[in-house]
Design a protein around this motif. Structure first.
Motif, PDB file in Angstrom:
ATOM      1  N   ILE A 190      -6.077   9.987  -9.047  1.00 24.73           N
ATOM      2  CA  ILE A 190      -6.421   8.665  -8.507  1.00 24.73           C
ATOM      3  C   ILE A 190      -7.616   8.089  -9.253  1.00 24.73           C
ATOM      4  N   GLY A 237      -6.756   6.767 -12.632  1.00 21.66           N
ATOM      5  CA  GLY A 237      -5.720   5.743 -12.680  1.00 21.66           C
ATOM      6  C   GLY A 237      -4.331   6.271 -12.982  1.00 21.66           C
ATOM      7  N   ILE A 259       0.921  -2.481  -6.637  1.00 28.73           N
ATOM      8  CA  ILE A 259       0.680  -1.480  -5.607  1.00 28.73           C
ATOM      9  C   ILE A 259      -0.819  -1.265  -5.387  1.00 28.73           C
ATOM     10  N   GLU A 260      -1.148  -0.840  -4.187  1.00 29.20           N
ATOM     11  CA  GLU A 260      -2.515  -0.504  -3.831  1.00 29.20           C
ATOM     12  C   GLU A 260      -2.554   0.920  -3.295  1.00 29.20           C
ATOM     13  N   ILE A 261      -3.458   1.722  -3.837  1.00 30.34           N
ATOM     14  CA  ILE A 261      -3.605   3.100  -3.386  1.00 30.34           C
ATOM     15  C   ILE A 261      -4.870   3.196  -2.548  1.00 30.34           C
ATOM     16  N   SER A 317       3.493   2.927 -10.217  1.00 31.26           N
ATOM     17  CA  SER A 317       3.946   1.606 -10.658  1.00 31.26           C
ATOM     18  C   SER A 317       5.287   1.714 -11.370  1.00 31.26           C
ATOM     19  N   LYS A 322      -1.743   5.614 -10.022  1.00 30.26           N
ATOM     20  CA  LYS A 322      -1.296   4.217  -9.934  1.00 30.26           C
ATOM     21  C   LYS A 322      -0.292   3.905 -11.033  1.00 30.26           C
ATOM     22  N   GLN A 356       0.841  -1.194   0.000  1.00 28.94           N
ATOM     23  CA  GLN A 356       0.000   0.000   0.000  1.00 28.94           C
ATOM     24  C   GLN A 356       0.878   1.246   0.000  1.00 28.94           C
ATOM     25  N   VAL A 357       0.364   2.284  -0.647  1.00 32.81           N
ATOM     26  CA  VAL A 357       1.063   3.573  -0.704  1.00 32.81           C
ATOM     27  C   VAL A 357       0.707   4.379   0.542  1.00 32.81           C
ATOM     28  N   GLN A 409       3.918  -3.668 -10.322  1.00 31.79           N
ATOM     29  CA  GLN A 409       2.525  -3.487 -10.714  1.00 31.79           C
ATOM     30  C   GLN A 409       1.559  -3.818  -9.571  1.00 31.79           C
TER      31      GLN A 409
END
Length: 239
Positions: A75, A78, A93-95, A85, A81, A48-49, A91
């Motif tokens: 956000i 997209g 990652i979770e925002i 990335s 992200k 997570q970011v 690839q």
């Protein structure tokens, strides 16, 4: 001849001979600016970011220099992200949906913590009478008002600061803190804090740096490298 009052306008801890710190590039706009103007994001072990506004967390970081509305748009589309990335070279990652709110809260906390530290070190005074006297005597390097400060009180102290030479250091009015007196009072550990003055030039620079970044993120006109323009020119000249 050097005017010591102008020291409040320079960064407190510049790395270079010109007083500016190292630059970083915003992953969204690809523009570069002093890293003190930007917001650092880090990738946690959970992929997570997370915001790292104090730029202290270990590991690889990415930097953004946009306002909250611009970040929310990035956000939703997209774009953030995709940019992160590439920056983090993964690839997965979770925002979090509340990332903009978490950034704003972190910026608020950093600014209020800084004010609290200056209060404890004796470089900050409050109370309308004390602030008025210090302003008129030319002892104030930065004047601040709580968000819910009355118009009459602001005008009186702004005028006192101009009498004491505020315009010599680039200000005509005090800067509004984006928090009401209740929050400001808790941060300083004092009662009913409405107006605040910084009496040391380097303390004023430290506080100004955190407040500029917080306000710029909120108001929706933040821009890399714009400095005071991000919240109105001059910064303390709120209408």
């Amino acid at each position: 001849m050097r005017n010591p009052r102008n020291e409040a306008l320079a960064p407190a801890d510049g790395d270079g001979a010109d007083g500016h710190g190292p630059e970083r590039t915003c992953v969204l706009t690809r523009q570069s600016a002093d890293k003190a103007e930007l917001i650092r994001l880090v990738l946690g072990p959970d992929n997570q970011v997370h915001p790292d506004v104090r730029a202290k967390a270990p590991g690889r970081g990415a930097w953004i220099g946009v306002s909250r509305p611009e970040l929310e748009t990035a956000i939703a589309k997209g774009k953030l992200k995709g940019a992160l990335s590439r920056a983090f070279r993964t690839q997965g990652i979770e925002i979090p949906a509340d990332l903009p709110e978490r950034i704003e809260q972190a910026l608020s906390r950093a600014s209020l913590d800084r004010l609290g530290m200056e209060a404890r070190s004796g470089t900050l005074i409050n109370g309308a009478d004390r602030v008025d006297e210090a302003c008129r005597r030319g002892k104030v390097h930065l004047l601040l008002h709580a968000a819910d400060a009355g118009a009459d009180g602001r005008r009186k102290l702004d005028q006192a600061w101009r009498v004491g030479g505020a315009e010599e250091i680039g200000h005509r009015r005090g800067l509004e803190i984006p928090a009401p007196r209740t929050i400001l009072s808790m941060a300083l550990g004092r009662e009913n804090v409405v107006h605040v003055a910084l009496t040391d030039p380097r303390a004023a620079a430290r506080v100004l740096g955190t407040l500029k970044r917080w306000r710029a993120f909120i108001v929706g006109t933040a821009g890399l490298g714009r400095g005071d323009d991000a919240v109105g020119q001059p910064l303390a000249d709120d209408e």
